[in-house]
Design a protein around this motif. Sequence first.
Motif, PDB file in Angstrom:
ATOM      1  N   CYS A 188       0.835  -1.211   0.000  1.00 33.75           N
ATOM      2  CA  CYS A 188       0.000   0.000   0.000  1.00 33.75           C
ATOM      3  C   CYS A 188       0.867   1.257   0.000  1.00 33.75           C
ATOM      4  O   CYS A 188       0.541   2.251  -0.665  1.00 33.75           O
ATOM      5  N   ILE A 189       1.964   1.194   0.743  1.00 32.52           N
ATOM      6  CA  ILE A 189       2.893   2.325   0.748  1.00 32.52           C
ATOM      7  C   ILE A 189       3.475   2.532  -0.645  1.00 32.52           C
ATOM      8  O   ILE A 189       3.602   3.666  -1.124  1.00 32.52           O
ATOM      9  N   MET A 190       3.808   1.430  -1.312  1.00 29.39           N
ATOM     10  CA  MET A 190       4.325   1.536  -2.680  1.00 29.39           C
ATOM     11  C   MET A 190       3.300   2.183  -3.604  1.00 29.39           C
ATOM     12  O   MET A 190       3.641   3.011  -4.459  1.00 29.39           O
ATOM     13  N   LEU A 191       2.026   1.813  -3.437  1.00 29.86           N
ATOM     14  CA  LEU A 191       0.965   2.423  -4.236  1.00 29.86           C
ATOM     15  C   LEU A 191       0.906   3.925  -3.974  1.00 29.86           C
ATOM     16  O   LEU A 191       0.797   4.727  -4.915  1.00 29.86           O
ATOM     17  N   ALA A 192       0.980   4.315  -2.706  1.00 25.50           N
ATOM     18  CA  ALA A 192       0.935   5.738  -2.357  1.00 25.50           C
ATOM     19  C   ALA A 192       2.115   6.481  -2.975  1.00 25.50           C
ATOM     20  O   ALA A 192       1.975   7.626  -3.437  1.00 25.50           O
ATOM     21  N   ILE A 193       3.280   5.840  -2.984  1.00 24.69           N
ATOM     22  CA  ILE A 193       4.460   6.475  -3.566  1.00 24.69           C
ATOM     23  C   ILE A 193       4.313   6.616  -5.078  1.00 24.69           C
ATOM     24  O   ILE A 193       4.721   7.622  -5.669  1.00 24.69           O
ATOM     25  N   ILE A 194       3.732   5.616  -5.727  1.00 22.25           N
ATOM     26  CA  ILE A 194       3.471   5.708  -7.170  1.00 22.25           C
ATOM     27  C   ILE A 194       2.561   6.906  -7.455  1.00 22.25           C
ATOM     28  O   ILE A 194       2.807   7.681  -8.396  1.00 22.25           O
ATOM     29  N   LEU A 195       1.526   7.081  -6.638  1.00 24.36           N
ATOM     30  CA  LEU A 195       0.612   8.217  -6.808  1.00 24.36           C
ATOM     31  C   LEU A 195       1.343   9.536  -6.564  1.00 24.36           C
ATOM     32  O   LEU A 195       1.142  10.516  -7.299  1.00 24.36           O
ATOM     33  N   GLN A 196       2.196   9.556  -5.552  1.00 26.02           N
ATOM     34  CA  GLN A 196       2.986  10.759  -5.258  1.00 26.02           C
ATOM     35  C   GLN A 196       3.910  11.101  -6.417  1.00 26.02           C
ATOM     36  O   GLN A 196       4.033  12.270  -6.816  1.00 26.02           O
ATOM     37  N   GLY A 197       4.577  10.082  -6.975  1.00 19.45           N
ATOM     38  CA  GLY A 197       5.478  10.316  -8.103  1.00 19.45           C
ATOM     39  C   GLY A 197       4.741  10.818  -9.325  1.00 19.45           C
ATOM     40  O   GLY A 197       5.241  11.678 -10.062  1.00 19.45           O
ATOM     41  N   ALA A 198       3.523  10.288  -9.528  1.00 21.37           N
ATOM     42  CA  ALA A 198       2.712  10.731 -10.664  1.00 21.37           C
ATOM     43  C   ALA A 198       2.407  12.215 -10.557  1.00 21.37           C
ATOM     44  O   ALA A 198       2.521  12.964 -11.548  1.00 21.37           O
ATOM     45  N   LEU A 199       2.033  12.666  -9.368  1.00 22.30           N
ATOM     46  CA  LEU A 199       1.696  14.076  -9.194  1.00 22.30           C
ATOM     47  C   LEU A 199       2.938  14.968  -9.175  1.00 22.30           C
ATOM     48  O   LEU A 199       2.969  16.012  -9.839  1.00 22.30           O
ATOM     49  N   ARG A 200       3.945  14.564  -8.428  1.00 21.66           N
ATOM     50  CA  ARG A 200       5.140  15.418  -8.298  1.00 21.66           C
ATOM     51  C   ARG A 200       5.773  15.709  -9.654  1.00 21.66           C
ATOM     52  O   ARG A 200       5.999  16.863 -10.026  1.00 21.66           O
ATOM     53  N   ASP A 201       6.047  14.653 -10.404  1.00 20.66           N
ATOM     54  CA  ASP A 201       6.736  14.833 -11.682  1.00 20.66           C
ATOM     55  C   ASP A 201       5.785  15.152 -12.824  1.00 20.66           C
ATOM     56  O   ASP A 201       6.142  15.884 -13.745  1.00 20.66           O
ATOM     57  N   GLY A 202       4.572  14.591 -12.751  1.00 25.47           N
ATOM     58  CA  GLY A 202       3.608  14.870 -13.813  1.00 25.47           C
ATOM     59  C   GLY A 202       3.195  16.327 -13.847  1.00 25.47           C
ATOM     60  O   GLY A 202       3.167  16.956 -14.913  1.00 25.47           O
ATOM     61  N   VAL A 203       2.890  16.888 -12.678  1.00 23.51           N
ATOM     62  CA  VAL A 203       2.491  18.298 -12.611  1.00 23.51           C
ATOM     63  C   VAL A 203       3.683  19.192 -12.953  1.00 23.51           C
ATOM     64  O   VAL A 203       3.540  20.185 -13.677  1.00 23.51           O
ATOM     65  N   THR A 204       4.867  18.857 -12.445  1.00 20.80           N
ATOM     66  CA  THR A 204       6.060  19.650 -12.745  1.00 20.80           C
ATOM     67  C   THR A 204       6.327  19.696 -14.246  1.00 20.80           C
ATOM     68  O   THR A 204       6.662  20.745 -14.807  1.00 20.80           O
ATOM     69  N   THR A 205       6.164  18.547 -14.906  1.00 21.00           N
ATOM     70  CA  THR A 205       6.436  18.462 -16.338  1.00 21.00           C
ATOM     71  C   THR A 205       5.428  19.240 -17.171  1.00 21.00           C
ATOM     72  O   THR A 205       5.786  19.971 -18.102  1.00 21.00           O
ATOM     73  N   TRP A 206       4.146  19.120 -16.816  1.00 20.62           N
ATOM     74  CA  TRP A 206       3.096  19.646 -17.685  1.00 20.62           C
ATOM     75  C   TRP A 206       2.488  20.964 -17.240  1.00 20.62           C
ATOM     76  O   TRP A 206       1.698  21.558 -17.979  1.00 20.62           O
ATOM     77  N   MET A 207       2.862  21.460 -16.061  1.00 19.11           N
ATOM     78  CA  MET A 207       2.307  22.735 -15.624  1.00 19.11           C
ATOM     79  C   MET A 207       2.620  23.877 -16.584  1.00 19.11           C
ATOM     80  O   MET A 207       1.730  24.687 -16.898  1.00 19.11           O
ATOM     81  N   PRO A 208       3.863  24.012 -17.099  1.00 19.72           N
ATOM     82  CA  PRO A 208       4.107  25.096 -18.052  1.00 19.72           C
ATOM     83  C   PRO A 208       3.212  25.024 -19.287  1.00 19.72           C
ATOM     84  O   PRO A 208       2.736  26.049 -19.784  1.00 19.72           O
ATOM     85  N   SER A 209       2.970  23.800 -19.775  1.00 14.93           N
ATOM     86  CA  SER A 209       2.087  23.652 -20.939  1.00 14.93           C
ATOM     87  C   SER A 209       0.652  24.015 -20.582  1.00 14.93           C
ATOM     88  O   SER A 209      -0.055  24.656 -21.373  1.00 14.93           O
TER      89      SER A 209
END
Length: 403
Positions: free
Chosen positions: A215-236
Amino acid sequence: MLNKRNLNNSSVVTLFMFTYFISYITRINFAAVIAEMVNATPFSKTSLSLAITGISVTYGAGQIISGICGDRINPKKLVTFGLALSAAMNFLIPFCASAWQMTVLWCINGFAQSFMWPPIVALLTILLPSDAYSRATVKISWGSSLGTIFVYLAAPLLIHVSSWKAIFFVSAAAGAIMVFVWNVLCPVVEPAQKNADAKQKSKNAVSVFSPIMLCIMLAIILQGALRDGVTTWMPSYISDTYNLSSVISILTGVLLPIFSIVCFHLSERLYNKVFTNPLKCAGIIFGAGAFSALMIQIFTGVSAAMSVVFSAALTGSMHGVNLMLICMVPAYFKKGGNVSTVSGVLNSCTYIGSAIYTYGAALISDNFGWGATVSSWTLIAIVGTVVCLAIGYPLSKKTGIFE
């Protein structure tokens, strides 16, 4: 045993922070200058972007290998290996004759970079008392934020006075110097497995892949999706919504790491002063991220400034979650001698989420628009909140194990 160059706690933390700082500038510099590389070389943006994709894959996969090695091999030597190999790859990039050569070298760099964090965590748990560990991880994590700020400020200057190649030469030189400093100052310690308690080793070996850990791994996957996904696509997202691409690119390059430093401190204080449980604390921080994502939805098309601020708050919250789940949780495995292994496995989950959602966010925005993409940010943060709070109670700080 420690060598004769024993350092006090503050000196150890400072050394590790600068080491992590150097590791960051030798990893993210390619992404920072890729636009200039497209203009100055015959290589296309698509072909050059393969190197950025490749480093994410090899860095994430290498975390597991690095983690396992960090419990069995002198962690000081592993960091030396990673720093030296990364410096070499940075030095060679400007001499590449094709984008494919760059991709190969940068994939190797990703593998080299993976030999930084898990061994550093292993060293921390050995060198520092438990009450100093959480504060130390916060200060060391500054290295990532300060490294990002440095690269985004130095890259334009180096391009102006020289060319895109200068950032790689400067990074390689910094890496080589850090190899020397690290080997002179870092204490020598026995691998954690040599001093592990036999009963705890057996118990923790099972716990690593227990339902709670999954479950912790799942939470980390979700965290990674938001941290890097938002960072990557926010300028666009900002560019398409407000037509402010050039201004926002500069702003977000410095604003996001500043927010992350603030969130590191707030998260550490929340953990030590209020919850003393990394999962409960991560759940609360995830909740703050969900609120930030909801505010982005409300302000979309209304205020560019508020959209940027809440986007920075969202990514900053995910840095706080990262601190809880990837920095604090592994310390509970100290008695079992597998801190580095747990750290590597958990850290690799971040990049699973990052790889999946960096592509997924583009797919959602292309087919359904930015409104649907921002809604997915809110949904992911809510799911992360529920997962962390639901599993927060079985973790006992007093016993130091997962029950």
